[in-house]
Design an enzyme around this catalytic site. Structure first.
Site, PDB file in Angstrom:
ATOM      1  N   SER A   1       0.825  -1.206   0.000  1.00 33.59           N
ATOM      2  CA  SER A   1       0.000   0.000   0.000  1.00 33.59           C
ATOM      3  C   SER A   1       0.859   1.256   0.000  1.00 33.59           C
ATOM      4  O   SER A   1       1.844   1.343   0.740  1.00 33.59           O
ATOM      5  CB  SER A   1      -0.888  -0.017   1.242  1.00 33.59           C
ATOM      6  OG  SER A   1      -1.603   1.188   1.345  1.00 33.59           O
TER       7      SER A   1
ATOM      8  N   THR B   1     -10.961   3.021 -14.497  1.00 29.66           N
ATOM      9  CA  THR B   1      -9.951   3.975 -14.956  1.00 29.66           C
ATOM     10  C   THR B   1      -8.859   4.090 -13.909  1.00 29.66           C
ATOM     11  O   THR B   1      -9.143   4.241 -12.724  1.00 29.66           O
ATOM     12  CB  THR B   1     -10.607   5.345 -15.220  1.00 29.66           C
ATOM     13  OG1 THR B   1     -11.631   5.149 -16.188  1.00 29.66           O
ATOM     14  CG2 THR B   1      -9.592   6.363 -15.723  1.00 29.66           C
TER      15      THR B   1
ATOM     16  N   CYS C   1     -10.414   1.045  23.267  1.00 32.40           N
ATOM     17  CA  CYS C   1     -11.160   2.144  22.654  1.00 32.40           C
ATOM     18  C   CYS C   1     -10.674   2.493  21.256  1.00 32.40           C
ATOM     19  O   CYS C   1     -11.457   2.790  20.373  1.00 32.40           O
ATOM     20  CB  CYS C   1     -11.089   3.382  23.524  1.00 32.40           C
ATOM     21  SG  CYS C   1     -11.931   3.122  25.079  1.00 32.40           S
TER      22      CYS C   1
HETATM   23  C1  LIG Z   1      -2.369  -0.630   6.714  1.00 28.01           C
HETATM   24  C2  LIG Z   1      -2.388  -2.084   6.516  1.00 28.01           C
HETATM   25  C3  LIG Z   1      -3.311  -2.694   5.643  1.00 28.01           C
HETATM   26  C4  LIG Z   1      -4.369  -1.892   4.929  1.00 28.01           C
HETATM   27  O1  LIG Z   1      -3.853  -1.052   3.950  1.00 28.01           O
HETATM   28  P1  LIG Z   1      -4.760   0.130   3.364  1.00 28.01           P
HETATM   29  O2  LIG Z   1      -3.987   0.652   2.219  1.00 28.01           O
HETATM   30  O3  LIG Z   1      -4.894   1.131   4.478  1.00 28.01           O
HETATM   31  O4  LIG Z   1      -6.064  -0.465   2.963  1.00 28.01           O
HETATM   32  C5  LIG Z   1      -3.239  -4.059   5.476  1.00 28.01           C
HETATM   33  N1  LIG Z   1      -2.319  -4.798   6.113  1.00 28.01           N
HETATM   34  C6  LIG Z   1      -1.411  -4.257   6.948  1.00 28.01           C
HETATM   35  C7  LIG Z   1      -0.397  -5.130   7.591  1.00 28.01           C
HETATM   36  C8  LIG Z   1      -1.428  -2.889   7.189  1.00 28.01           C
HETATM   37  O5  LIG Z   1      -0.531  -2.360   8.024  1.00 28.01           O
END
Ligand SMILES: *Cc1c(COP(=O)(O)O)cnc(C)c1O
Length: 398
Positions: A202, A240, A328
């Protein structure tokens, strides 16, 4: 005057690097064309996307057309699990994962169990959050279609024996997916050497933009389209393209790869300095996660007799951003599933604090944070009846 802000929550998200933003900007303005259009002005964007695919593939030792852009880590995880489950186990099947995965994996597995009739083995981890390759192998059944084990844990930073697990998957001819959202760009990864068939990453976890990520899918892996529609991403993920996002992710990956060695060294030194100071100066604490096989930027402690939320609020008043595995913050009554899986009792898990360093974290920042933390923990303990009892009991014993 701007308030001092020390950001130690880089596992939650990171600041988009200025170079990344700069490279993205023209793709919102003069280079706005749809990459699928025929005329040169827009079609040029298709080439730009391919260049970014090449960069990312290069970082992983993959082939360019094995990289599929998605809207982020959660989507990549969903896709890897749902589409493989469908392609390889039409009438149900068995998946092996661990108890400390991100919710994007765990909740997808629950869905596959409840709605699609899959069976899932959630492997235990040891007290440092390590998955044992022997346990992975022992869990394999004739109908196992997929093994999904995260590369590095987002809460406690433990790095898993991915190469060993990859070898086991290969030996048994089972697909191996890894959620590498916390690891990509932070530590070296090679999909061939590690036997990885699919890998999620990501942008916003490596100083890139939010809402963009990718799934690496090894050539030859049968995996269904995740979004049906146009022919984008070789018809496997229609829609897209997020052109500015892809440009930004490419730049972030390039910067991360170029600086990886220096950054790993710098951050792991700072991390160890911080861990050492906290362990030495704050009594009744416990380091969570593996002390050695650990992300360079992760510090996670539990402090007895304090609440994670109170810690976060007091730290916030000092301009410090951190995170907690207590109830929380996760929106439920139970503390983090990861802290419970490593065997922490509820009350210890509730007093946990995660601090994740970034490229711009300095030793002065770390010193300031530890100094604040010492005072805060002591002040909170002084208000705690449990701590009072504990101190009295200790005095009596002496
Ligand atoms: C942040 C994270 C995700 C999710 O990624 P996003 O781009 O926020 O959807 C999945 N797995 C791990 C280990 C993460 O740290």
């Amino acid at each position: 005057m701007e308030k001092k802000l020390i950001y130690l929550d880089n596992a939650a998200t990171t600041r988009t690097a200025p170079e990344v933003v700069e490279e993205m900007l023209p793709y919102f303005t003069e280079r706005f064309g749809n990459p699928s259009s025929i005329y040169g002005f827009a079609a040029a964007n298709k080439e730009e996307i391919t260049k970014r695919r090449e960069i990312i593939a290069g970082v992983l030792g993959a082939k360019t057309d094995e990289i599929y852009f998605t809207a982020g880590g959660s989507e990549s995880d969903n896709w890897a699990l749902k589409a493989t489950a469908e392609a390889y186990g039409k009438n149900g099947g068995h998946i092996i994962t661990s108890k400390i995965e991100h919710h994007a994996i765990l909740h997808t597995c629950e869905y596959l169990e409840k709605v699609r009739g899959y069976e899932v083995t959630y492997l235990d981890v040891d007290e440092n959050g390590n998955v044992s390759p022997e346990d992975v192998e022992a869990a394999i059944r004739p109908d196992t279609v997929l093994i999904s084990i995260m590369f590095a844990n987002n809460e406690i930073g433990t790095i898993q024996p991915i190469k060993e697990i990859g070898a086991i998957a290969k030996k048994h001819n089972i697909l191996f997916h890894t959620d590498a959202v916390q690891a990509f760009g932070q530590v070296p990864i090679n999909v061939d050497e590690m036997g990885i068939d699919m890998l999620s990453a990501s942008g916003h976890k490596l100083n890139g933009p939010k809402g963009i990520g990718f799934l690496y899918i090894r050539k030859g892996v049968k995996i269904r389209s995740f979004v049906h529609g146009g022919a984008q991403e070789r018809k496997r993920r229609a829609g897209t393209e997020n052109v500015p996002g892809i440009i930004g992710l490419g730049k972030a990956a390039e910067l991360a790869a170029a600086s990886m060695e220096d950054r790993m060294k710098r951050e792991s030194e700072l991390r160890d300095y911080m861990i050492q100071r906290i362990s030495a100066e704050i009594p009744y604490c416990r380091l969570n996660g593996d002390p050695v096989k650990r992300l360079p930027n992760n510090v996670n402690f539990s402090f007895q007799f304090v609440e994670g939320e109170s810690l976060l609020i007091m730290l916030d008043m000092k301009g410090i951003c951190a995170s907690s595995g207590s109830a929380c913050t996760s929106g439920s009554l139970d503390p983090s599933h990861v802290l419970l899986a490593i065997g922490l009792p509820h009350e210890i898990a509730h007093g946990s604090l995660r601090m994740t360093l970034g490229a711009d974290t300095t030793k002065e920042d770390v010193d300031y944070v530890v100094d604040c933390l010492k005072d805060i923990v002591q002040n909170l303990r002084n208000m705690s009846p449990l701590y009072e009892d504990f101190v009295k009991k200790q005095a009596k014993e002496k």
